[in-house]
Write a protein that holds these residues in place. Sequence first.
Motif, PDB file in Angstrom:
ATOM      1  N   UNK A  98       0.826  -1.219   0.000  1.00  0.00           N
ATOM      2  CA  UNK A  98       0.000   0.000   0.000  1.00  0.00           C
ATOM      3  C   UNK A  98       0.860   1.269   0.000  1.00  0.00           C
ATOM      4  N   UNK A  99       1.962   1.239   0.793  1.00  0.00           N
ATOM      5  CA  UNK A  99       2.841   2.412   0.824  1.00  0.00           C
ATOM      6  C   UNK A  99       3.508   2.630  -0.525  1.00  0.00           C
ATOM      7  N   UNK A 100       3.930   1.533  -1.146  1.00  0.00           N
ATOM      8  CA  UNK A 100       4.571   1.649  -2.454  1.00  0.00           C
ATOM      9  C   UNK A 100       3.607   2.250  -3.475  1.00  0.00           C
ATOM     10  N   UNK A 101       2.349   1.781  -3.402  1.00  0.00           N
ATOM     11  CA  UNK A 101       1.356   2.303  -4.335  1.00  0.00           C
ATOM     12  C   UNK A 101       1.130   3.790  -4.075  1.00  0.00           C
ATOM     13  N   UNK A 102       1.048   4.137  -2.802  1.00  0.00           N
ATOM     14  CA  UNK A 102       0.871   5.542  -2.437  1.00  0.00           C
ATOM     15  C   UNK A 102       2.025   6.385  -2.972  1.00  0.00           C
ATOM     16  N   UNK A 103       3.229   5.856  -2.818  1.00  0.00           N
ATOM     17  CA  UNK A 103       4.416   6.561  -3.281  1.00  0.00           C
ATOM     18  C   UNK A 103       4.401   6.713  -4.801  1.00  0.00           C
ATOM     19  N   UNK A 104       4.049   5.599  -5.465  1.00  0.00           N
ATOM     20  CA  UNK A 104       4.008   5.619  -6.925  1.00  0.00           C
ATOM     21  C   UNK A 104       2.972   6.621  -7.413  1.00  0.00           C
ATOM     22  N   UNK A 105       1.810   6.650  -6.760  1.00  0.00           N
ATOM     23  CA  UNK A 105       0.762   7.589  -7.183  1.00  0.00           C
ATOM     24  C   UNK A 105       1.223   9.025  -6.969  1.00  0.00           C
ATOM     25  N   UNK A 106       2.039   9.227  -5.937  1.00  0.00           N
ATOM     26  CA  UNK A 106       2.579  10.559  -5.658  1.00  0.00           C
ATOM     27  C   UNK A 106       3.521  10.990  -6.784  1.00  0.00           C
ATOM     28  N   UNK A 107       4.341  10.048  -7.211  1.00  0.00           N
ATOM     29  CA  UNK A 107       5.294  10.345  -8.276  1.00  0.00           C
ATOM     30  C   UNK A 107       4.553  10.653  -9.575  1.00  0.00           C
ATOM     31  N   UNK A 108       3.521   9.847  -9.851  1.00  0.00           N
ATOM     32  CA  UNK A 108       2.835   9.981 -11.126  1.00  0.00           C
ATOM     33  C   UNK A 108       1.913  11.199 -11.177  1.00  0.00           C
ATOM     34  N   UNK A 109       1.125  11.380 -10.124  1.00  0.00           N
ATOM     35  CA  UNK A 109       0.105  12.431 -10.180  1.00  0.00           C
ATOM     36  C   UNK A 109       0.470  13.684  -9.393  1.00  0.00           C
ATOM     37  N   UNK A 110       1.555  13.585  -8.633  1.00  0.00           N
ATOM     38  CA  UNK A 110       1.942  14.756  -7.868  1.00  0.00           C
ATOM     39  C   UNK A 110       1.339  14.788  -6.480  1.00  0.00           C
ATOM     40  N   UNK A 111       0.289  13.997  -6.251  1.00  0.00           N
ATOM     41  CA  UNK A 111      -0.198  13.885  -4.876  1.00  0.00           C
ATOM     42  C   UNK A 111      -0.628  12.433  -4.613  1.00  0.00           C
ATOM     43  N   UNK A 112      -0.565  12.064  -3.343  1.00  0.00           N
ATOM     44  CA  UNK A 112      -0.859  10.671  -3.016  1.00  0.00           C
ATOM     45  C   UNK A 112      -2.335  10.355  -3.212  1.00  0.00           C
ATOM     46  N   UNK A 113      -2.630   9.334  -4.010  1.00  0.00           N
ATOM     47  CA  UNK A 113      -4.009   8.909  -4.209  1.00  0.00           C
ATOM     48  C   UNK A 113      -4.318   7.829  -3.175  1.00  0.00           C
ATOM     49  N   UNK A 114      -4.987   8.230  -2.095  1.00  0.00           N
ATOM     50  CA  UNK A 114      -5.209   7.319  -0.975  1.00  0.00           C
ATOM     51  C   UNK A 114      -6.023   6.093  -1.408  1.00  0.00           C
ATOM     52  N   UNK A 115      -7.006   6.325  -2.254  1.00  0.00           N
ATOM     53  CA  UNK A 115      -7.897   5.236  -2.657  1.00  0.00           C
ATOM     54  C   UNK A 115      -7.118   4.117  -3.360  1.00  0.00           C
ATOM     55  N   UNK A 116      -6.049   4.503  -4.065  1.00  0.00           N
ATOM     56  CA  UNK A 116      -5.294   3.507  -4.837  1.00  0.00           C
ATOM     57  C   UNK A 116      -4.623   2.492  -3.921  1.00  0.00           C
ATOM     58  N   UNK A 117      -4.334   2.915  -2.690  1.00  0.00           N
ATOM     59  CA  UNK A 117      -3.620   2.032  -1.766  1.00  0.00           C
ATOM     60  C   UNK A 117      -4.392   0.752  -1.482  1.00  0.00           C
ATOM     61  N   UNK A 118      -5.700   0.834  -1.605  1.00  0.00           N
ATOM     62  CA  UNK A 118      -6.507  -0.345  -1.281  1.00  0.00           C
ATOM     63  C   UNK A 118      -6.322  -1.463  -2.297  1.00  0.00           C
ATOM     64  N   UNK A 119      -5.719  -1.124  -3.401  1.00  0.00           N
ATOM     65  CA  UNK A 119      -5.629  -2.123  -4.471  1.00  0.00           C
ATOM     66  C   UNK A 119      -4.311  -2.891  -4.467  1.00  0.00           C
ATOM     67  N   UNK A 120      -3.664  -2.943  -3.298  1.00  0.00           N
ATOM     68  CA  UNK A 120      -2.374  -3.620  -3.228  1.00  0.00           C
ATOM     69  C   UNK A 120      -2.455  -5.084  -3.624  1.00  0.00           C
ATOM     70  N   UNK A 121      -3.642  -5.699  -3.439  1.00  0.00           N
ATOM     71  CA  UNK A 121      -3.756  -7.115  -3.789  1.00  0.00           C
ATOM     72  C   UNK A 121      -3.672  -7.345  -5.299  1.00  0.00           C
TER      73      UNK A 121
END
Lengths: 331, 259
Positions: free
Chosen positions: A280-303
């Motif tokens: 989830x943290x990695x996804x949050x980090x990746x979303x931050x890099x891509x969109x400029x801000x952390x997409x919290x909802x994306x973290x739920x999709x770690x599975x």
Amino acid sequence: MSGMITPRNAFVAAVIVVLALIPVYAAMTGNTFMMTLFTRIIILAIAAVSLNLIMGFGGMVSFGHAAYLGIGGYVIGILAKEGINTGFVQWPLALLVSGLFALGVGALSLRTRGVYFIMITLAFAQMVYYIANGLDRYGGDDGLTIHKRSEFGGLLNLSNRTVFYYVCLVLLLATVYVVWRIINSRFGAVIQGARSNDRRMRAIGFPTFRYKLVCFVIAGVICGLSGALLANHTNFISPAMMHWTRSGDLIVMAVLGGMGSVFGPVIGSVALLVLEETLPHLIGFASHVITGKEVVAAKEYWQLILGPMLLLIVLFARGGIDGLIASARRG
Amino acid sequence: MADALLKVSGLTKRFGGVVASDDIVLDVARGELHAIIGPNGAGKTTLIGQLTGEIRPDAGRVHFDGQDITELQVYERSQLGLARSFQITSLFLDFTALDNVALAVQAHAGHSFHFWDDARRSRELREPARDALKRVGLADRGDVLVSNMSHGEHRQIELAMALATKPRMLLLDEPMAGLGPDESSRMVRTLRELKRELTILLIEHDMEAVFALADRITVLVCGRVIASGSPSAIRTNAEVRQAYLGEQEVVTDAGAAHV
């Protein structure tokens, strides 16, 4: 057989050293979350090793192994609620009840094979799950808080995080050693022979049923121990401890880490639970890099990431992570 | 027959409307090699299944060394000294040859509720296993994984495993099946040696081998015993010739045939 220092053995040793040093790291950095996470990893690793004894070596795919986690935990919780806090009573009773339950489940389920075996073990686990749900005195589906951890006189203070951590680690290593001895013993030869060719085992004179049943009980007892530890770790019991998805997690740990070796499930437990925390943290980090801000909802999709990883392991590395490392040398 | 080691009487087994075993009477004397032949579908495999305990007969009894074993489990019969080899190779493929045979030794070395000592280091198991491998000519193949061995070697291991259980009687279900000429003659040699010390019931399609080895032959057709006697008596038996029809020549000539 080619010497003790193989990449694989070095890796196993490294995992043990890392596990042993976690409390030191946590103390230095003040990271208590790390301690909590790894205590949990170690406890569930004990359960996964016990499952692999019957599943990996005995070919008995139990889909209800979390039931023993629950039974072990509930024995601790119920006794604590009734004012019996001594571990000298709690723990042996947790193991005994787990063993008796395994005896009953095994006696019935081992007469069947394949999908039927899986379904019967699942059915028994669900039964215990719903019984726990109905135990109003012990919290029903809300669960029950345990106010005092098991007491071992002046011997061990389990309320001390570090002491508790090392108790769990020593029990894990002891479990791995005991299972390893069993696997290589005459008893282990019968169990593995029955997995490979049950009919032939009977033809050469083995009453395989009783050996498989004893193996099933041993695995249940060890997993009951894991349940007793888990209840002490979380200071809480609830039916969720033995939800069928938990049984699934244990299977995933064994498959991911490697069913072919005793230590594989330990690696699987570390891998699965660490991924569960970090993805989830990695996804949050990746979303931050891509969109400029952390997409919290994306973290739920770690599975979504874990799933394909599992798929790759099952498809291309049948020995799990452990098998991959063992064959790495040949490259 | 007074000195029969294996005594079968009135054995009957039906599968739906098919009578696979029809009132079979069979005596295997101590020390003899008794062969059972018959065309495909004669009920040979059903018979051996009932002797080993995998199939329950509808009627009839099986006695082994004077003891009624009709109701005994497969593993109990093995413990009494009745060993079998399988028609379709049935080994522990992910084990080595020596491990396979050692497991058979272990089955007859007391109970296996030993949880601690390394079974692979047990002399009590490894030595007899090595001896059994040696007897079938696989002395130097012990450490090879069975899945990496040839079909002919599998048949040899099958036999070694049966031997390793220290049997008093061997039930061999088509030990020559699928073997090349060289492997076949090696198997015949091995069996000829074994028959000196063991009572053997041999089910086999290879007529040449049967007539070369057997002391007595029983002919099974459609679940019934149509003849039983010495090889020469069987060879000249009119009913047997008729049953084999086209294969008549095989039966007639087998004794004298050369490869």
